[in-house]
Design an enzyme around this catalytic site. Sequence first.
Site, PDB file in Angstrom:
ATOM      1  N   GLY A  61     144.435  13.220 -12.118  1.00  0.00           N
ATOM      2  CA  GLY A  61     145.799  14.514 -12.217  1.00  0.00           C
ATOM      3  C   GLY A  61     145.463  14.522 -14.294  1.00  0.00           C
ATOM      4  N   SER A  62     145.757  14.259 -15.599  1.00  0.00           N
ATOM      5  CA  SER A  62     146.450  14.393 -16.413  1.00  0.00           C
ATOM      6  C   SER A  62     145.311  13.990 -17.570  1.00  0.00           C
ATOM      7  CB  SER A  62     147.962  14.823 -17.222  1.00  0.00           C
ATOM      8  OG  SER A  62     148.426  16.016 -16.761  1.00  0.00           O
ATOM      9  N   THR A  63     145.172  12.430 -16.670  1.00  0.00           N
ATOM     10  CA  THR A  63     143.790  12.015 -17.599  1.00  0.00           C
ATOM     11  C   THR A  63     143.294  12.223 -17.495  1.00  0.00           C
ATOM     12  OG1 THR A  63     143.723   9.973 -15.329  1.00  0.00           O
ATOM     13  CG2 THR A  63     146.167   9.496 -16.216  1.00  0.00           C
ATOM     14  N   PHE A  64     142.514  13.033 -17.252  1.00  0.00           N
ATOM     15  CA  PHE A  64     141.402  13.862 -17.740  1.00  0.00           C
ATOM     16  C   PHE A  64     141.773  14.624 -18.994  1.00  0.00           C
ATOM     17  CE2 PHE A  64     138.345  16.624 -15.053  1.00  0.00           C
ATOM     18  CZ  PHE A  64     136.869  15.466 -14.958  1.00  0.00           C
ATOM     19  N   LYS A  65     142.558  15.164 -19.105  1.00  0.00           N
ATOM     20  CA  LYS A  65     142.306  15.464 -20.280  1.00  0.00           C
ATOM     21  C   LYS A  65     141.253  15.639 -21.237  1.00  0.00           C
ATOM     22  CE  LYS A  65     146.389  18.241 -18.434  1.00  0.00           C
ATOM     23  NZ  LYS A  65     148.310  18.841 -18.287  1.00  0.00           N
TER      24      LYS A  65
END
Length: 680
Positions: free
Chosen positions: A326-330
Site C-alpha cells: 500500500g502507501s507505505t511503498f511511497k
Amino acid sequence: MTELKNVELELSRFRARVLFAAAMVLVCFGLIFARLAYLQVIRYDELSTRAENNRIAVVPIVPNRGLIVDRNGVVLANNYSAYTLELTPSKIADLDATIDALSEVVEITNYDRRRFRRLMDESKSFESLPIRTRLTDEEVARFSVQAYRFPGVEIKARLFRHYPLGEIGSHVIGYIGRINQAEKEKIEDSEDAANYRGTDYIGKLGIEQSYERELHGITGFEEVETSAGGRAVRRLRSSPAIPGNTVVLSIDIKLQALVERLYGNRRGALVAIDPKTGELLAFVSKPTFDPNLFVEGIDVENWRALNESPDKPLLNRALRGTYPPGSTFKPFMAMAALNSGKRGPNEAILDTGVFLFGNHRFRSHGDVGLGMVDMHRSIVKSSNVYYYSLANEMGVDLIHAQLAPFGFGQITGIDIEGEVRGVLPSTEWKRRAYKKPEQQRWYAGETISLGIGQGYNNFTMLQLSHALATLVSGGERHVPHLVREIRDVVTRERRPVGGQRLEPLDLKAQHVEIIKRAMHAVTQEGTSTRVFAGAPYASGGKTGTAQAVTIRQNEKYNAAKMAEYLRDHSLYIAFAPVDDPQIAVALIVENAGFGAQAAAPIARRVLDYWLAGIYPSEEDILAVQNGQAAAPIGTPRRASEVQLPAPVLPATGSTVLPVPAQAVPASAVAPVSLNPEPAR
C-alpha cells in the site's frame, strides 16, 4: 565239515580297519585343530571384538538440550525430567493385551494408544517407545509393585522440552518433536549420525530447528559389562554428554508479549529491527500457538483446530506472509525517483483525485484531489495521483532496478528457515511466472498501480522493515538476525552471532534527508498526527491501506458491506529518533482498514516502549485491541516495572524435576530407580 579260519587274512583285515579308523581320527583331530587355528589365529581380532561387544554394552548418554533466552536473559525454552512408561514391542508377545492390562494399573487414554501406534509406525520394533509420559509418584509406585507381570515394559526417566511462556513468541522459538523416518534417514546419511544415537527429538520450527546443532549438544556414552542374560554387572568407563549451548535471542520478549497483546484477536505481523546492527527486536505473527502441544505429539483435536482455523495460527506471517505494501511503498518510490533522476523534490504535479490512463481511471482516496503536490507533500498527504504518474514515467523495470537493492522481492538471509521471496515485479519476472504468451507480456497499465504499492507487489513485513532500516540509515545494510550470541555452558565462552554487514547502498545524504523529513511530517501534520501527539521523541512514519481484493472502477469501497476477510489491510512503517534512528518498524493488521486507525497505534506503543521505557495502561491496551486508539490514554507504566505473564507449568505429577542448562545427564534413557535424582 569244520571250516578252518585264515588267521593271517583276518589279522590283515583287522590291521587295515584299525589303520583306517586311526586315519579318520587323525583327520578329524586335524580338522578340529585347523578350525581352532583359523578361529584363534586368523579370525582372532574379529571374534575377540565380537566377544567383547557381547560382554560390553555401549549406552548413549543423551545431552541436555540448550536453553533459549531473550536479550535480557528471560528463559524461553528449557528442560525438565519426568518418568515415562515405555514398551519395547519386540519383547512383548501380545501388545494389545499388555496395554489393556497396563491400563488397569495406570491410566492410559485413547490418545495415548493412538500416539503409541503412530510412534510404532515411525520406529523400529526393538526401540523402547513411551505409552505414557509424565507419570506421578503414585503411578510409578503402582506399576513398580506389579512390574514382574509386564516383561518388555519399564519406567524410564527422560528429559522433556518446555516453553514457559506458552504462546508468546512461538513462531520465533519454534518447537521440537520426535524424529520421523525421513529425518532419521537424513541423520544417518550425515556426519552427525553418531551424535544422534539415543536422541528421540529434533527441532522442527523456528530457532529450535535453525540452531539445532548448537542446542543439541554432544552425546556421551557408558560402557557397561553385562551378564549372559543381559543384566548390567558393572560400569567399565564413561564419557559424559556435553550439554547444548544457550542461544541468546536479540528480541525483547516483554516487547514481543506487549505487541501480541495489542493485536488482541486480530491477525497480522510486526517486525522491529535495529538499523545499526540488523538485530530483530520483535518478530510477531498473530495469531500464535502453544508449542508445548507439539513436544510429545499433538492430539487430533488440537491439530484440527490449528490446521483448519481460517485465522491460520501456524502461518508465520512475519516470515512467510506476503502483502501489498500500500502507501507505505511511497517513500521508497520517492527515493527511487531521486536516485534515478526521474523527478526532483520540488517538481510538482496537479492531483485532481484521478489519474487517467487510456480509458481507465486510477482513483485516489474518496476521489478527492489535493491540488499541486511536490514530493514532500505527496508523502505527508499520501497522494495517489503523484505516484501513479511517477510509476508511469519510471516503468516497471526501472522501479525494479531501483528497489531490489533495498531487499524488496529478495531473500533477506534471516537466520531461521522458511523465508519467502515475495514479488517485486519486472518484465523478466512476468515471463518466468506465467506460461501463456498473452500472460507473459507486460502491459503498460499494469505499471500504474505499482506506484502506490498495489498490483503485483507483494512483500513480507520482514522485507518492509529491512528496507526501511536501510533507507533511514542512509543505505547501511545488515543481514537481519534473531540470534545475538551463543553461550557455551561448559567454557562460559560467548560467541557473537549475526551482525553481518552488507555493502551499503549509494544513497545521497540530501536525498535521504528529504524522505526522512517528509516521513517525520506525517506524524506532525499528516495521516498519523493524532496517533503520535505528545510523543517524547521525533519519529517518522507512513500509513498504508492495501486492498485485499480488487474494487471495480464503478464501485465504492464500503467495509461495512464486505466480509471481514475481504476488507482492506492496515499498514504502518515507523522509525525513531529521526536524526539517529535506533529502531525501524513495519506492521500489518489484516482486514482492519485505514492504516492510522489500526496499525499506527501499535507502532506508537512499540516506539514508546523501546525509546522511552513506557508501557501502556490496561485501558489503552484495550482501546488499541478494539481499533479505537490514537495517542495513549490512561496512566502509563514504566516498562521495567511490568512483569511478564506467569510461566506456564508442565502438566505433570510431582516427580517432575527441573534440569538446569549446564547439567549433563548420566543417562537420559536408562532404567532408573523409584527415586531418581536430577540428571547431571
